[in-house]
Write a protein that holds these residues in place. Structure first.
Motif, short mmCIF file in Angstrom:
data_model
loop_
_atom_site.label_atom_id
_atom_site.label_comp_id
_atom_site.label_asym_id
_atom_site.label_seq_id
_atom_site.Cartn_x
_atom_site.Cartn_y
_atom_site.Cartn_z
N UNK A 32 0.79 -1.34 -0.26
CA UNK A 32 -0.20 0.11 0.31
C UNK A 32 0.75 1.53 -0.34
N UNK A 33 2.24 1.11 -0.07
CA UNK A 33 3.24 2.19 0.26
C UNK A 33 3.35 3.18 -1.56
N UNK A 34 3.10 3.84 -1.79
CA UNK A 34 3.29 4.66 -3.22
C UNK A 34 3.72 5.99 -2.94
N UNK A 35 4.61 6.19 -4.12
CA UNK A 35 5.25 7.43 -4.00
C UNK A 35 4.38 8.54 -3.88
N UNK A 36 3.48 8.88 -3.88
CA UNK A 36 2.93 9.51 -3.05
C UNK A 36 3.42 10.25 -1.47
N UNK A 37 3.52 9.32 -0.80
CA UNK A 37 4.29 8.98 0.39
C UNK A 37 5.07 9.43 0.41
#
Ligand code: SF4
Length: 394
Positions: free
Chosen positions: A249-254
């Motif tokens: 669930x970790x995305x570039x947006x983070x």
């Protein structure tokens, strides 16, 4: 907020909590202390000084669980000396073993799962009047409500943003003892951070089993990045940390949000668990080693010197030498700042507990030692290179 009991004004009873396990349990113990203090209780220095002793237990690993049982076992002597003292077994093991705790520990008065933390002072005050043992478990969901203001540590503190988990990784017991994921309402989280800041707290650690899926169940457009921005805007808070992230669930947006918000500490704890695609599949982790490597590359593009830590399990069901070597080489390739390395132990009723625990203990031990040694070497090299960066050339 319950009325401070007049009866306690003269000699307030004292409560002592021994906490096992993760930061979630640390935060839960703080909440339980706060609930008692709202009723006029005091915090005891030690078990000898307490009218009520609670063990807030952890069941993520067999070892942690056995430690709680054996330590509570040793309190039988104290109970014989001081029959008035009330003993409680709370937290994840209380939930998991709700039907056996009293049999194993007949001197315990209360068994209460994580879903019951807001009721614990009621149960204890009830037991002070009537010693009929209480087993309160099975209700995994706790109300999402305002928490007491008590904070054990006035500089850095935890704020939980969600309870439970939807991922059901095949080795993990959390969804069975803390329930499915429930994100807390943003307003309650913001209120809690503000009240901590007013108490002088400078550092906040946002807690969730999987912070990246925060808000998915709220369906109000909130997500972890928007929450980070709102917490970031609160006066008085100087540093924001968060655990735990999940690679699926970790995305570039983070990464972008972490880079752009100066108060967010540049650290990501991203449990890998294994470097073998076969084992990750058996663990039901929902990502491949390649996907994980892609995340690390992406993160380092946004924050080149980000501190990256991880969790690794060795000796999972079916782990062959080749699988282990894949874990060894991916750790070498990534170069984590630190890693928590665990030997697999089956955790009923988690799914993998129905599979054979087929990696021999001595093999688990040897693999565990090799990864510890590798990580020690990586951390030493990182320290040296940082030192060389600052030391002027001789
Ligand atoms: S993400 Fe997996 S390992 Fe983590 S709490 Fe949820 S089920 Fe357990």
């Amino acid at each position: 907020m319950p009325e401070k009991s007049k009866t306690y004004e003269k000699s307030p009873p004292k409560v002592f909590i021994r906490t096992f396990g993760c930061q979630m349990n640390d935060r839960d113990s703080e909440i339980i202390y706060g609930l008692f203090m709202e009723r006029g209780w005091k915090i005891a220095e030690s078990v000898e000084d307490a009218d009520c002793i609670l063990f807030n237990t952890c069941s993520v690993r067999h070892h942690a669980e056995q430690r709680a049982y054996s330590n509570m076992g040793m309190l039988a002597k104290l109970k014989r000396r001081r029959p008035g003292v009330i003993l409680g077994f709370t937290g994840c093991t209380a939930e998991k073993d709700k039907d056996v705790v009293i049999k194993r520990l007949p001197h315990v008065d209360l068994v209460a799962g994580p879903g019951e933390i807001y009721n614990i002072p009621d149960y204890i005050e009830g037991l002070m009047k009537n010693r009929k043992k209480i087993v309160a478990a099975g209700k995994l969901e706790r109300p999402d409500r305002e928490n007491p203001s008590y904070r054990g540590n006035k500089t850095g503190t935890y704020v939980s943003i969600s309870e439970g988990c939807d991922n059901f990784c095949s080795y993990c017991i959390v969804p069975y003892v803390r329930g499915r994921q429930r994100s807390r309402k943003k307003e309650l989280i913001i209120e809690e951070v503000k009240s901590a800041s007013e108490m002088g707290v400078k550092e906040i650690t946002l807690l969730g089993q999987n912070v990246n899926s925060y808000g998915n169940d709220l369906k109000d457009g909130q997500n972890f990045m928007t929450l980070l921005e709102e917490v970031h805007a609160i006066d008085g808070i100087k540093r924001i940390r968060f655990v735990t992230s999940h690679p699926k669930d970790t995305k570039e947006a983070l990464f972008q949000t972490m880079r752009d918000l100066p108060k967010v500490y540049k650290h990501l704890h991203l449990p890998l668990q294994s470097g073998s695609a076969k084992i990750l599949k058996a663990m039901k982790r929902g990502y491949s080693p390649e996907h994980y490597l892609g995340l690390i590359d992406g993160l380092r593009k946004y924050i080149p010197d980000c501190n990256i830590t991880t969790d690794i399990i060795v000796g999972f069901h079916g782990e062959e030498d080749s699988d282990f070597e894949e874990t060894y080489s991916i750790m070498k390739k990534i170069g984590f700042d630190s890693a928590y390395i665990f030997k697999y132990s089956p955790r009923p009723p988690a799914e993998s507990s129905r599979l054979a625990d087929d990696v021999l203990p001595e093999v688990k031990k040897e693999r565990h030692a090799r990864l510890l040694e590798l990580q020690k070497e990586i951390s030493r090299r990182k320290r040296d290179s940082r030192r060389n960066e600052v030391l002027p050339m001789a």
